[in-house]
Design an enzyme around this catalytic site. Structure first.
Site, short mmCIF file in Angstrom:
data_model
loop_
_atom_site.label_atom_id
_atom_site.label_comp_id
_atom_site.label_asym_id
_atom_site.label_seq_id
_atom_site.Cartn_x
_atom_site.Cartn_y
_atom_site.Cartn_z
N ASP A 1 29.70 37.48 42.73
CA ASP A 1 30.69 36.75 41.96
C ASP A 1 31.37 35.78 42.93
O ASP A 1 31.77 36.17 44.02
CB ASP A 1 31.72 37.70 41.36
N ASN B 1 22.43 31.86 37.40
CA ASN B 1 22.75 30.55 37.96
C ASN B 1 21.60 30.07 38.87
O ASN B 1 21.32 30.69 39.91
CB ASN B 1 24.06 30.69 38.75
N HIS C 1 29.83 30.57 52.07
CA HIS C 1 30.36 31.86 51.61
C HIS C 1 29.21 32.80 51.23
O HIS C 1 29.19 33.96 51.59
CB HIS C 1 31.30 31.61 50.43
N GLY D 1 27.04 22.86 41.36
CA GLY D 1 28.45 23.09 41.01
C GLY D 1 29.41 22.10 41.66
O GLY D 1 29.27 20.88 41.54
N TYR D 2 30.38 22.63 42.38
CA TYR D 2 31.44 21.81 42.96
C TYR D 2 31.07 21.23 44.32
O TYR D 2 31.90 20.61 44.98
CB TYR D 2 32.74 22.65 43.07
N ASP D 3 29.82 21.41 44.76
CA ASP D 3 29.43 20.97 46.11
C ASP D 3 29.67 19.48 46.39
O ASP D 3 30.01 19.12 47.52
CB ASP D 3 27.97 21.33 46.40
N GLU E 1 29.21 40.25 31.15
CA GLU E 1 30.56 40.13 30.58
C GLU E 1 31.47 40.10 31.80
O GLU E 1 31.36 40.95 32.67
CB GLU E 1 30.96 41.40 29.81
N GLY F 1 21.25 27.57 40.86
CA GLY F 1 21.64 27.17 42.22
C GLY F 1 21.81 28.38 43.12
O GLY F 1 21.30 28.41 44.26
N LYS F 2 22.50 29.40 42.61
CA LYS F 2 22.65 30.63 43.39
C LYS F 2 21.29 31.25 43.68
O LYS F 2 21.03 31.71 44.79
CB LYS F 2 23.43 31.68 42.56
P1 ITT Z 1 26.04 34.69 37.41
O1 ITT Z 1 27.30 35.42 37.02
O2 ITT Z 1 24.94 34.88 36.41
O3 ITT Z 1 25.60 34.98 38.81
P2 ITT Z 1 27.71 32.30 37.19
O4 ITT Z 1 27.47 30.86 37.51
O5 ITT Z 1 28.32 32.63 35.85
O6 ITT Z 1 26.33 33.09 37.40
P3 ITT Z 1 30.09 33.17 38.61
O7 ITT Z 1 30.78 33.73 37.41
O8 ITT Z 1 30.13 33.93 39.90
O9 ITT Z 1 28.54 32.91 38.34
O10 ITT Z 1 30.67 31.71 38.84
C1 ITT Z 1 30.56 31.09 40.04
C2 ITT Z 1 30.92 29.63 39.87
O11 ITT Z 1 31.63 29.20 41.03
C3 ITT Z 1 29.69 28.78 39.78
O12 ITT Z 1 29.21 28.67 38.45
C4 ITT Z 1 30.21 27.45 40.36
O13 ITT Z 1 30.97 26.79 39.40
C5 ITT Z 1 31.18 27.93 41.44
N1 ITT Z 1 30.46 28.12 42.73
C6 ITT Z 1 30.25 29.28 43.39
N2 ITT Z 1 29.54 29.08 44.50
C7 ITT Z 1 29.28 27.77 44.56
C8 ITT Z 1 28.57 26.96 45.46
O14 ITT Z 1 27.94 27.46 46.51
N3 ITT Z 1 28.50 25.67 45.22
C9 ITT Z 1 29.11 25.13 44.13
N4 ITT Z 1 29.79 25.82 43.22
C10 ITT Z 1 29.88 27.14 43.43
#
Ligand code: ITT
Length: 204
Positions: A74, A9, A185, A158-160, A45, A11-12
């Site tokens: 996660d 991701n 978080h 994402g949902y920001d 997965e 953004g992360k």
């Molecule tokens: P990785 O598993 O590869 O790290 P992913 O996007 O699939 O990436 P997750 O399964 O943990 O990761 O899903 C987290 C989701 O939650 C993310 O895709 C966003 O939709 C939401 N999310 C989490 N943190 C967020 C943030 O800080 N701002 C906005 N949305 C967030």
């Protein structure tokens, strides 16, 4: 020490790289490595367990594949009026390829008749650190907010744009990344696990 930042991701990844960079001791001890830099494609997965269990699994899997000390997390958005939805399905809701403009609109529509006092929500983040030998640490943190009535802001991901922080009076998407990291978080979880990263780095 190389620290593999195990996420697909963008953004992360941006936030995590800045969190490492913002800690002067970590900056000295750790060289962050991204999946792109080493040509590793992250495709976890997902098992339907808790954030903690999934984060542990991701970090262990990443450490095994990369051979490096690995950080993974996660996370998800939990909306109380939707009984915690999308929660662990935050990334997969409406399909992973669907734009967040559409996902955010869908959530706003689901909440169209919900009054402000019932729009509470939170982001949760479990973050895990693993070496190829095994798990080192896992933590979980959250940040409380409200789901707004419309999407505002261009920052974050994402949902920001629909996540409102009543204490600050801004949407998460209106905050510069450094401010988001100070209250989010993910930022809180990172600052807790940073100690374990430093311990491992000092030992290696
Ligand atoms: P990785 O598993 O590869 O790290 P992913 O996007 O699939 O990436 P997750 O399964 O943990 O990761 O899903 C987290 C989701 O939650 C993310 O895709 C966003 O939709 C939401 N999310 C989490 N943190 C967020 C943030 O800080 N701002 C906005 N949305 C967030």
């Amino acid at each position: 020490m190389k620290l593999f930042i195990a996420t697909s991701n963008a953004g992360k990844l941006r936030e995590l790289l800045l969190l490492v960079e913002s800690d002067s001791r970590l900056r000295e001890l750790v060289e962050p490595v991204t999946p792109n830099q080493v040509g590793i494609e992250i495709e976890f997965e997902e098992h339907g367990e808790s954030y903690i269990e999934v984060a542990k699994h991701k970090a262990l899997q990443a450490a095994k594949v990369s051979g490096m000390v690995s950080l993974a997390e996660d996370s998800g958005l939990e909306v109380d009026a939707l009984s915690g939805f999308p929660g662990s399905r935050s990334a997969r809701f409406m399909g992973k390829g669907t734009s967040y403009d559409l996902k955010n609109q869908a959530i706003l529509e689901m909440l169209s008749s919900v009054p402000i006092e019932k729009r509470s929500a939170r982001y949760k983040c479990a973050m895990a650190l693993a070496t190829p030998e095994g798990l080192v640490d896992v933590v979980e943190e959250e940040v409380e907010g409200l789901i707004a009535f419309e999407a505002v802001g261009e920052g974050g991901f994402g949902y920001d744009p629909i996540f409102y922080l009543p204490g600050l009076g801004f949407m998460m998407a209106q905050l510069p990344i450094i401010v988001k990291n100070a209250i989010s978080h993910r930022g809180k979880a990172f600052r807790r696990i940073a100690h374990a990263i430093k311990m491992v780095a000092a030992r290696i």
